[in-house]
Design a protein around this motif. Structure first.
Motif, PDB file in Angstrom:
ATOM      1  N   GLU A  63       7.500   7.443  -8.764  1.00 49.67           N
ATOM      2  CA  GLU A  63       6.651   9.025  -8.688  1.00 49.67           C
ATOM      3  C   GLU A  63       7.072  10.515  -9.217  1.00 49.67           C
ATOM      4  N   ASN A  67       4.932  12.249 -12.098  1.00 52.63           N
ATOM      5  CA  ASN A  67       5.123  12.944 -11.858  1.00 52.63           C
ATOM      6  C   ASN A  67       5.786  14.078 -12.494  1.00 52.63           C
ATOM      7  N   HIS A 104      -0.524   6.551  -9.729  1.00 51.27           N
ATOM      8  CA  HIS A 104      -0.278   6.993  -8.365  1.00 51.27           C
ATOM      9  C   HIS A 104      -0.487   6.980  -7.110  1.00 51.27           C
ATOM     10  N   LEU A 107       0.303   3.668  -5.662  1.00 44.91           N
ATOM     11  CA  LEU A 107       1.936   3.802  -5.092  1.00 44.91           C
ATOM     12  C   LEU A 107       1.483   4.072  -3.529  1.00 44.91           C
TER      13      LEU A 107
END
Ligand SMILES: Nc1ncnc2c1ncn2[C@@H]1O[C@H](COP(=O)(O)OP(=O)(O)OP(=O)(O)O)[C@@H](O)[C@H]1O
Ligand SMILES: [Mg+2]
Length: 454
Positions: A63, A67, A104, A107
């Motif tokens: 992540e 990100n 995303h 996840l």
């Protein structure tokens, strides 16, 4: 690398420098995906409940990657510049950017499935396992596209100023792509993952398959005690003690001039011993001349590769088997080497001097393998090679271990060498100052400061 050096670096190397940074980040991710796959297999084979903390840390890492590295897709310098300079890549870039958004969500789903799997063990296992493998397949595809299409295209179309922009971003603390803080966070997550990963899986990037090949595994193969070696009046190795067990990868790290190569040459007999003892499978090496040591299975791949540049790849490999003659067995081994390094087969009629650095390293290793080593001494195989090639070389070393070859690896690339190693030694100006498992050394403060730059 300082700002000044960046500015005077030639155009070509500026782009290569930026690409190296990107690829290095990718490598971390590749290892994480490998680890995920291993953990998934482990969960299926051993039916053992997943380690929740380890999995969530891995998810944090991924992540964090997506990100931080790609949180503001339109602002990613590389993508933005590429859209300007190579508009035809837009559909692919769109797709990749969409991949981040979807990734995303996936996840989040994975985290949810993990929680259910913990609560509902073993019922939740299948759903979690399936989601995991789908996720890793998608992630692999994504990175392959970036490495196989985006970066090569960027290499073609971006100008030196573009690369400057990308590189200078690296020095800005808060850059979402290369900032110091981002890198620190990555490092921290990586270390947490290393420490949480079970030993049998070897930690990050180790892919120790746990296969025990040699049934002698664990017995002492090479025992060095109180070894002293000098060049003329100058003593270079001072009472070195080192032990290598059958089946291990043992790494030796140390700065320039510490005496690493000297130690390898002493083991292979190219450098005489002043004092001390070396036992190879219980036999005193002092009684075995250098050429006979090769026949016993002690084979060195020297520093700087040193292939015979004016001979063909094929002849270089055959020379590796000179102690064995040109028997059908030798020809069989040759086939195996070509199987392991397909590029060598493709270039078998080329002169070794025409190969790239990475290919020459593969040739040097292939030549050593032709001698059927049992103890392979590798002197800085990663030196001067691009990161992806380094990965390949390290992967090859892992495979050699799986095939039952014991490896003594000398490296300045300490982090990778120790991550790969069962055990390691640190040599400083001719003295062993530290030893331990690869993991212990990696987390040792002193090692981290002196050799890992942390
Ligand atoms: N042939 C030689 N004659 C004299 N001194 C030598 C010779 N080769 C190496 N030395 C010296 O011995 C010391 C250890 O050298 P060695 O090459 O073993 O170090 P190393 O750890 O392999 O270094 P590097 O990382 O640079 O390969 C150094 O001080 C070096 O200058
Ligand atoms: Mg050396």
């Amino acid at each position: 690398m300082t700002q000044d050096q960046n500015q005077i670096a030639p155009a070509r190397s500026r782009s290569e420098q930026a690409i190296r940074i990107i690829i290095r980040e990718h490598q971390g991710l590749w290892r994480i995906i490998d680890l995920l796959d291993q953990l998934e297999q482990d969960m299926n084979i051993n039916a053992s409940q997943p380690d929740e903390l380890l999995f969530s840390t891995i998810f944090d890492y991924i992540e964090h990657f997506s990100n931080r590295v790609h949180s503001q897709p339109t602002e990613i310098r590389l993508y933005k510049l590429l859209r300007e300079k190579a508009p035809e890549t837009a559909p692919l870039l769109d797709k990749l950017e969409k991949g981040y958004v979807v990734g995303h969500q996936k996840l989040l789903e994975l985290r949810q499935l993990l929680r259910e799997c913990m609560v509902n063990w073993p019922n939740g296992r299948e759903a979690f396992g399936h989601a995991l493998s789908r996720f890793s397949v998608a992630l692999r595809k994504h990175i392959k596209k970036e490495e196989g299409v985006v970066i090569p295209r960027a290499r073609e179309v971006l100008a030196p100023e573009d690369w400057d922009q990308i590189i200078s971003a690296r020095d800005q603390q808060d850059d979402p792509l290369f900032g110091d803080r981002v890198r620190e966070e990555f490092r921290e997550l990586r270390h947490r993952i290393i420490s949480l990963t079970p030993e049998r899986l070897g930690g990050l990037g180790l892919a120790h398959t746990g296969r025990v090949t040699a049934h002698h595994q664990g017995q002492e193969m090479l025992s060095i005690k109180g070894l002293v070696t000098s060049y003329g009046q100058i003593e270079v190795l001072h009472e070195v003690d080192i032990s290598i067990k059958t089946g291990e990868i043992v790494s030796l790290v140390g700065a320039n001039g510490a005496g690493k190569s000297t130690l390898l040459m002493t083991i292979s007999g190219l450098q005489p011993t002043d004092k001390g003892q070396m036992l190879f499978e219980g036999e005193d090496l002092a009684k075995i001349p250098a050429d006979k040591r090769v026949a016993r299975g002690i084979v060195q791949v020297p520093e700087g590769r040193q292939v015979f540049k004016d001979l063909s790849v094929h002849d270089n490999l055959l020379l590796g088997a000179y102690t064995r003659g040109k028997t059908p067995e030798v020809m069989e081994d040759l086939e195996k080497i070509y199987g392991k390094f397909p590029i060598l087969r493709q270039k078998r009629h080329n002169l070794a001097g025409e190969l790239s650095g990475g290919q020459q390293q593969m040739l040097a290793m292939g030549r050593a393998l032709m001698a059927r080593p049992r103890l392979l001494l590798l002197d800085e195989p990663s030196m001067g090679l691009a990161p992806l090639i380094v990965e390949e070389i390290f992967q090859t070393i892992r495979e050699l271990k799986d095939e039952g070859i014991t490896v003594f690896l000398v490296e300045q690339n300490a982090s990778q060498a120790l991550a790969l190693a069962d055990r390691g030694y640190v040599l400083e100006t001719g003295e062993v100052v530290l030893s331990g498992t690869g993991k212990e050394l990696l987390s040792n403060e002193k090692v981290r400061e002196a050799y890992l730059g942390m």
